[in-house]
Motif scaffolding. Structure first.
Motif, PDB file in Angstrom:
ATOM      1  N   THR A  94       0.842  -1.197   0.000  1.00  0.00           N
ATOM      2  CA  THR A  94       0.000   0.000   0.000  1.00  0.00           C
ATOM      3  C   THR A  94       0.874   1.243   0.000  1.00  0.00           C
TER       4      THR A  94
ATOM      5  N   LEU B 205      -2.686  -1.354  -3.406  1.00  0.00           N
ATOM      6  CA  LEU B 205      -3.653  -0.392  -2.886  1.00  0.00           C
ATOM      7  C   LEU B 205      -3.033   1.002  -2.852  1.00  0.00           C
TER       8      LEU B 205
ATOM      9  N   PHE C 239     -11.884   0.747  -1.240  1.00  0.00           N
ATOM     10  CA  PHE C 239     -11.435  -0.512  -0.643  1.00  0.00           C
ATOM     11  C   PHE C 239     -11.326  -0.404   0.871  1.00  0.00           C
TER      12      PHE C 239
ATOM     13  N   GLU D  27      -6.317  -1.656  -6.218  1.00  0.00           N
ATOM     14  CA  GLU D  27      -7.449  -1.125  -5.464  1.00  0.00           C
ATOM     15  C   GLU D  27      -7.150   0.309  -5.054  1.00  0.00           C
TER      16      GLU D  27
END
Length: 267
Positions: free
Chosen positions: A62, A93, A149, A125
């Protein structure tokens, strides 16, 4: 999309310290790494992931777009720069790190650019971070809750954010809890220590298990192998009503991440 319940946070970790923390984490078994443009450690995270020789698809990464890069002209180029530093073709992400200060960049502009990044395959995402309910409602109106998300926010026993978590649950948006141990405050808490003693676990384990029981994604941070191991292997336990009441009593609204440009928080 699968996301490991417990990840490794890298906020405030710089240079070799960041590299070593991520390297150790991957060796121990972490498969979820959380970074951000403003952390200035994406290069170290990328180097540690590369050196691990773990297949890229087995690691959930992420990153977060900083406020200076929220415009349509800057968001995608800045994300591509992040990918370059992370030595990867995509991240799993990407989040808007904070709502644009003073709404300098319209939320719709940022979210549509973020959605375009997803459509281009730069991120699998997308989501938001540090969004109170009011901002989250705006995001839902723009993209729909199915595109968001997660909302990554500060959650720990002293800032339980129940109202926001309940709203996210209603909208089927996952909540990711950062600073879950309140930067070590949890470890010395007499109430959590007392609860832990009944279960044969540490105060930190109590906090992580309590967050997990709420179905939150959790991203603690550490530079010590023993702490990384303990966090990753926290136990899953069921708390009694009395214990949950004791933990609820710790909520005093103490907020660690509260910069001058923060949004109006939920009360």
């Amino acid at each position: 999309m699968h996301i490991p319940v417990l990840g490794l946070g890298t906020f405030r970790l710089k240079d070799e310290v960041a590299f070593n923390s991520v390297k150790m984490g991957l060796e121990i078994g972490y498969r979820h790494i959380d970074t951000a443009q403003i952390y200035e450690n994406e290069s170290e995270v990328g180097a540690a992931v590369k050196e691990s020789n773990i297949p890229r698809e087995e690691i959930f990464i992420t990153t977060k777009i900083w406020t200076e890069n929220l415009s349509a002209a800057k968001l995608i180029p800045s994300l591509k720069e992040s990918l370059k530093k992370l030595q990867t073709d995509y991240v799993d992400l990407t989040l808007i790190h904070w709502p644009s200060p003073n709404q300098a960049v319209p939320l719709e502009e940022s979210l549509l650019a973020l959605k375009e990044a997803k459509d281009l395959g730069l991120t699998k995402e997308i989501g938001v971070s540090n969004f109170p309910i009011a901002e989250l409602k705006k995001a839902i109106e723009i993209l729909g809750s199915e595109e968001i998300f997660t909302n990554q926010v500060e959650v720990h026993p002293y800032l339980q954010n129940k109202k926001l978590i309940d709203f996210c649950n209603t909208e089927d948006i996952m909540v990711t809890a950062y600073m879950p141990l309140a930067y070590g405050k949890v470890v010395k808490d007499e109430t959590l220590i007392k609860i832990g003693e009944k279960h044969g676990i540490s105060a930190a384990d109590v906090a992580l298990a309590w967050l997990h029981e709420q179905d939150l994604i959790i991203i603690p941070s550490s530079t010590k192998r023993v702490n990384l191991e303990n966090n990753l292997n926290f136990p899953e336990i069921s708390f009694s009503k009395k214990e949950l009441s004791m933990i609820a009593g710790l909520d005093d609204g103490s907020r660690i991440a509260n910069p001058p440009f923060a949004p109006t928080w939920d009360k």
